[in-house]
Design a protein around this motif. Sequence first.
Motif, PDB file in Angstrom:
ATOM      1  N   LEU A   1       2.469 -11.045  -3.100  1.00 27.49           N
ATOM      2  CA  LEU A   1       3.643 -10.656  -2.337  1.00 27.49           C
ATOM      3  C   LEU A   1       4.718 -10.104  -3.270  1.00 27.49           C
ATOM      4  O   LEU A   1       5.026 -10.715  -4.292  1.00 27.49           O
ATOM      5  CB  LEU A   1       4.180 -11.876  -1.578  1.00 27.49           C
ATOM      6  N   LEU A   2       5.291  -8.954  -2.910  1.00 24.56           N
ATOM      7  CA  LEU A   2       6.378  -8.363  -3.690  1.00 24.56           C
ATOM      8  C   LEU A   2       7.718  -8.428  -2.965  1.00 24.56           C
ATOM      9  O   LEU A   2       8.763  -8.499  -3.606  1.00 24.56           O
ATOM     10  CB  LEU A   2       6.072  -6.903  -4.025  1.00 24.56           C
ATOM     11  N   ALA A   3       7.714  -8.358  -1.628  1.00 28.11           N
ATOM     12  CA  ALA A   3       8.971  -8.347  -0.869  1.00 28.11           C
ATOM     13  C   ALA A   3       8.745  -8.870   0.542  1.00 28.11           C
ATOM     14  O   ALA A   3       7.651  -8.759   1.088  1.00 28.11           O
ATOM     15  CB  ALA A   3       9.537  -6.932  -0.821  1.00 28.11           C
ATOM     16  N   ARG A   4       9.837  -9.414   1.121  1.00 23.95           N
ATOM     17  CA  ARG A   4       9.799  -9.934   2.490  1.00 23.95           C
ATOM     18  C   ARG A   4      11.161  -9.689   3.138  1.00 23.95           C
ATOM     19  O   ARG A   4      12.131  -9.319   2.476  1.00 23.95           O
ATOM     20  CB  ARG A   4       9.467 -11.414   2.494  1.00 23.95           C
ATOM     21  N   SER A   5      11.206  -9.922   4.446  1.00 25.46           N
ATOM     22  CA  SER A   5      12.473  -9.805   5.177  1.00 25.46           C
ATOM     23  C   SER A   5      12.547 -10.926   6.209  1.00 25.46           C
ATOM     24  O   SER A   5      11.584 -11.689   6.379  1.00 25.46           O
ATOM     25  CB  SER A   5      12.580  -8.443   5.870  1.00 25.46           C
ATOM     26  N   SER A   6      13.647 -10.978   6.909  1.00 30.09           N
ATOM     27  CA  SER A   6      13.801 -12.014   7.938  1.00 30.09           C
ATOM     28  C   SER A   6      12.897 -11.757   9.142  1.00 30.09           C
ATOM     29  O   SER A   6      12.656 -12.661   9.938  1.00 30.09           O
ATOM     30  CB  SER A   6      15.258 -12.097   8.389  1.00 30.09           C
ATOM     31  N   ILE A   7      12.365 -10.527   9.281  1.00 36.43           N
ATOM     32  CA  ILE A   7      11.499 -10.236  10.426  1.00 36.43           C
ATOM     33  C   ILE A   7      10.033 -10.035  10.055  1.00 36.43           C
ATOM     34  O   ILE A   7       9.182  -9.959  10.920  1.00 36.43           O
ATOM     35  CB  ILE A   7      12.004  -9.009  11.228  1.00 36.43           C
ATOM     36  N   CYS A   8       9.752  -9.963   8.749  1.00 36.88           N
ATOM     37  CA  CYS A   8       8.366  -9.740   8.311  1.00 36.88           C
ATOM     38  C   CYS A   8       8.163 -10.401   6.952  1.00 36.88           C
ATOM     39  O   CYS A   8       8.873 -10.082   5.992  1.00 36.88           O
ATOM     40  CB  CYS A   8       8.079  -8.240   8.238  1.00 36.88           C
ATOM     41  N   GLU A   9       7.193 -11.281   6.881  1.00 36.82           N
ATOM     42  CA  GLU A   9       6.955 -12.027   5.642  1.00 36.82           C
ATOM     43  C   GLU A   9       6.314 -11.176   4.551  1.00 36.82           C
ATOM     44  O   GLU A   9       6.448 -11.479   3.373  1.00 36.82           O
ATOM     45  CB  GLU A   9       6.085 -13.258   5.940  1.00 36.82           C
ATOM     46  N   ILE A  10       5.617 -10.091   4.928  1.00 32.69           N
ATOM     47  CA  ILE A  10       4.931  -9.267   3.925  1.00 32.69           C
ATOM     48  C   ILE A  10       5.417  -7.826   4.046  1.00 32.69           C
ATOM     49  O   ILE A  10       4.774  -6.982   4.661  1.00 32.69           O
ATOM     50  CB  ILE A  10       3.391  -9.368   4.080  1.00 32.69           C
ATOM     51  N   GLU A  11       6.567  -7.547   3.458  1.00 33.63           N
ATOM     52  CA  GLU A  11       7.133  -6.195   3.463  1.00 33.63           C
ATOM     53  C   GLU A  11       6.513  -5.323   2.372  1.00 33.63           C
ATOM     54  O   GLU A  11       6.452  -4.109   2.512  1.00 33.63           O
ATOM     55  CB  GLU A  11       8.652  -6.233   3.277  1.00 33.63           C
ATOM     56  N   ALA A  12       6.075  -5.949   1.282  1.00 33.50           N
ATOM     57  CA  ALA A  12       5.443  -5.192   0.186  1.00 33.50           C
ATOM     58  C   ALA A  12       4.459  -6.102  -0.527  1.00 33.50           C
ATOM     59  O   ALA A  12       4.656  -7.318  -0.623  1.00 33.50           O
ATOM     60  CB  ALA A  12       6.489  -4.667  -0.783  1.00 33.50           C
TER      61      ALA A  12
END
Length: 188
Positions: free
Chosen positions: A140-151
Amino acid sequence: MEKLRILVINNYGQTCHLIHRALRDLGMDVKLVPNTIQVEEVLKMEPDGLVFSGGPTMERTGNGMNLVKMDLPILGICLGHQLMALAYGGETRTGKYGGFARVDVEVIDEDDILRGMAPTTKVWASHQDEVSKLPPGFKLLARSSICEIEAMRHASKPLYGVQWHPEVSHTEKGIDLLKNFLEVCSRA
């Protein structure tokens, strides 16, 4: 930076031509090719890297499952990110938030591709569909409050996926992400 040959795999996304233009504007030799192209045809073109565009649906990714497994640096954008996850044993799902919107992304690991973007960045993304489980061998490189796997990225291969669209002006540091990918391609 040296002039690299990059192929943009067209998954029929509405910003596919923007990816092509952004890479061309960075001085690259860029060609837009259909996702029905065969691996042998891609190899004849001797690309330094592949970028998989977004698109409307996984059913229209053509030969993408084979292409995304090529031994080249690859950046998957939106549907391309999801295609990469599925091809390597991850999972996707329908997102809770469909349509395009600005999203605040938390950068967990800048790595090669997100260098210069921590701790957070604002991106333009659709979460109609999203990666729900990392494939084995990916981190995992990035996440957000709406998606755990952004990058995500593969732990040892130059394979990267982002849920957002770095090619659009709404994404902060999107061109930097593309430049970072081109640096990866130049070292491969």
